[in-house]
Scaffold this motif. Structure first.
Motif, PDB file in Angstrom:
ATOM      1  N   ALA A 119       0.835  -1.206   0.000  1.00  0.00           N
ATOM      2  CA  ALA A 119       0.000   0.000   0.000  1.00  0.00           C
ATOM      3  C   ALA A 119       0.862   1.245   0.000  1.00  0.00           C
ATOM      4  CB  ALA A 119      -0.937  -0.010   1.208  1.00  0.00           C
ATOM      5  N   VAL A 120       1.939   1.217   0.810  1.00  0.00           N
ATOM      6  CA  VAL A 120       2.847   2.372   0.848  1.00  0.00           C
ATOM      7  C   VAL A 120       3.513   2.544  -0.513  1.00  0.00           C
ATOM      8  CG1 VAL A 120       5.015   3.227   1.852  1.00  0.00           C
ATOM      9  CG2 VAL A 120       3.214   2.318   3.338  1.00  0.00           C
ATOM     10  N   ARG A 121       3.944   1.453  -1.125  1.00  0.00           N
ATOM     11  CA  ARG A 121       4.578   1.535  -2.448  1.00  0.00           C
ATOM     12  C   ARG A 121       3.584   2.068  -3.477  1.00  0.00           C
ATOM     13  NH1 ARG A 121       8.076  -4.048  -2.695  1.00  0.00           N
ATOM     14  NH2 ARG A 121       9.756  -3.319  -1.344  1.00  0.00           N
ATOM     15  N   ALA A 122       2.339   1.534  -3.406  1.00  0.00           N
ATOM     16  CA  ALA A 122       1.327   2.008  -4.368  1.00  0.00           C
ATOM     17  C   ALA A 122       1.064   3.489  -4.171  1.00  0.00           C
ATOM     18  CB  ALA A 122       0.040   1.201  -4.195  1.00  0.00           C
ATOM     19  N   LEU A 127       1.802   8.832  -5.867  1.00  0.00           N
ATOM     20  CA  LEU A 127       2.311  10.172  -5.571  1.00  0.00           C
ATOM     21  C   LEU A 127       3.395  10.563  -6.574  1.00  0.00           C
ATOM     22  CD1 LEU A 127       2.122  12.571  -3.618  1.00  0.00           C
ATOM     23  CD2 LEU A 127       3.875  11.464  -2.244  1.00  0.00           C
ATOM     24  N   ALA A 128       4.289   9.615  -6.895  1.00  0.00           N
ATOM     25  CA  ALA A 128       5.348   9.899  -7.856  1.00  0.00           C
ATOM     26  C   ALA A 128       4.752  10.173  -9.237  1.00  0.00           C
ATOM     27  CB  ALA A 128       6.336   8.741  -7.928  1.00  0.00           C
ATOM     28  N   ALA A 131       3.219  13.544  -9.105  1.00  0.00           N
ATOM     29  CA  ALA A 131       4.259  14.568  -9.117  1.00  0.00           C
ATOM     30  C   ALA A 131       4.886  14.668 -10.492  1.00  0.00           C
ATOM     31  CB  ALA A 131       5.314  14.254  -8.067  1.00  0.00           C
ATOM     32  N   ALA A 132       5.157  13.513 -11.115  1.00  0.00           N
ATOM     33  CA  ALA A 132       5.751  13.521 -12.450  1.00  0.00           C
ATOM     34  C   ALA A 132       4.795  14.148 -13.441  1.00  0.00           C
ATOM     35  CB  ALA A 132       6.109  12.097 -12.874  1.00  0.00           C
ATOM     36  N   GLU A 133       3.524  13.789 -13.297  1.00  0.00           N
ATOM     37  CA  GLU A 133       2.521  14.374 -14.182  1.00  0.00           C
ATOM     38  C   GLU A 133       2.464  15.887 -14.030  1.00  0.00           C
ATOM     39  OE1 GLU A 133      -2.318  14.245 -14.628  1.00  0.00           O
ATOM     40  OE2 GLU A 133      -1.314  12.490 -13.806  1.00  0.00           O
ATOM     41  N   SER A 134       2.529  16.303 -12.755  1.00  0.00           N
ATOM     42  CA  SER A 134       2.494  17.750 -12.486  1.00  0.00           C
ATOM     43  C   SER A 134       3.725  18.413 -13.075  1.00  0.00           C
ATOM     44  CB  SER A 134       2.406  17.983 -10.992  1.00  0.00           C
ATOM     45  OG  SER A 134       2.612  19.323 -10.672  1.00  0.00           O
TER      46      SER A 134
END
Length: 161
Positions: A119-122, A127-128, A131-134
């Motif tokens: 769950a943390v990895r997902a 989140l990554a 962030a990458a999309e942003s």
């Protein structure tokens, strides 16, 4: 010689003894005493026989009592052995149950850890990606985005086929 009361008493006594002898009273008394002695002897023999029977019965009952005590002791010993076996079996089953429950708990804990890590990895991947999309959205223009989108769709199509 004068016939006085003493003389008549002596004559009466002699006549009494003669009468007793004539009627065979001493023989009857002896016979009666012999019968009485025989009865007493028979009663003593019967009492002796009854006493011997009572002693035999007593010995038999004492033997049976000892056998019953020995059997009771054997039953008690067998019951104690069985109770000890049941106690040991229950202890072993309890230990096995506790071990299985501990193993199951540890397995559930490991699974929960793996699920939490997943769950943390997902969440980190989401989140990554966000962030990458942003970052990509801020740094790229529309033409670059269309080019990247087409490249990604092409890569997915080639991997799916």
């Amino acid at each position: 010689m004068a016939l006085d009361a003493t003389f008549f008493a002596l004559v009466g006594l002699i006549l009494f003894f003669v009468l007793l002898a004539y009627l065979k009273v001493p023989g009857m008394v002896g016979k009666s005493l012999d019968e009485r002695a025989d009865n007493i002897r028979n009663e003593l023999a019967e009492a002796k026989r009854l006493r011997e029977e009572a002693q035999q019965l007593l010995a038999e009952y004492q033997r049976k009592r000892k056998e019953a005590e020995a059997e009771a002791a054997q039953i008690i010993a067998a019951a104690e052995r069985e109770a000890a076996m049941l106690t040991e079996e229950a202890r072993q089953k309890t230990e096995e149950f506790v071990a299985r429950r501990n193993a199951l708990s540890e397995q559930k804990i490991k699974q929960a850890e793996a699920d939490a890590i997943g769950a943390v990895r997902a969440a980190a991947v989401d989140l990554a990606i966000a962030a990458a999309e942003s970052v990509i959205a801020k740094k790229t223009d529309a033409a670059t985005r269309n080019s990247l989108f087409k490249d990604s769709v092409g890569t997915v199509q080639s991997k799916l086929n």
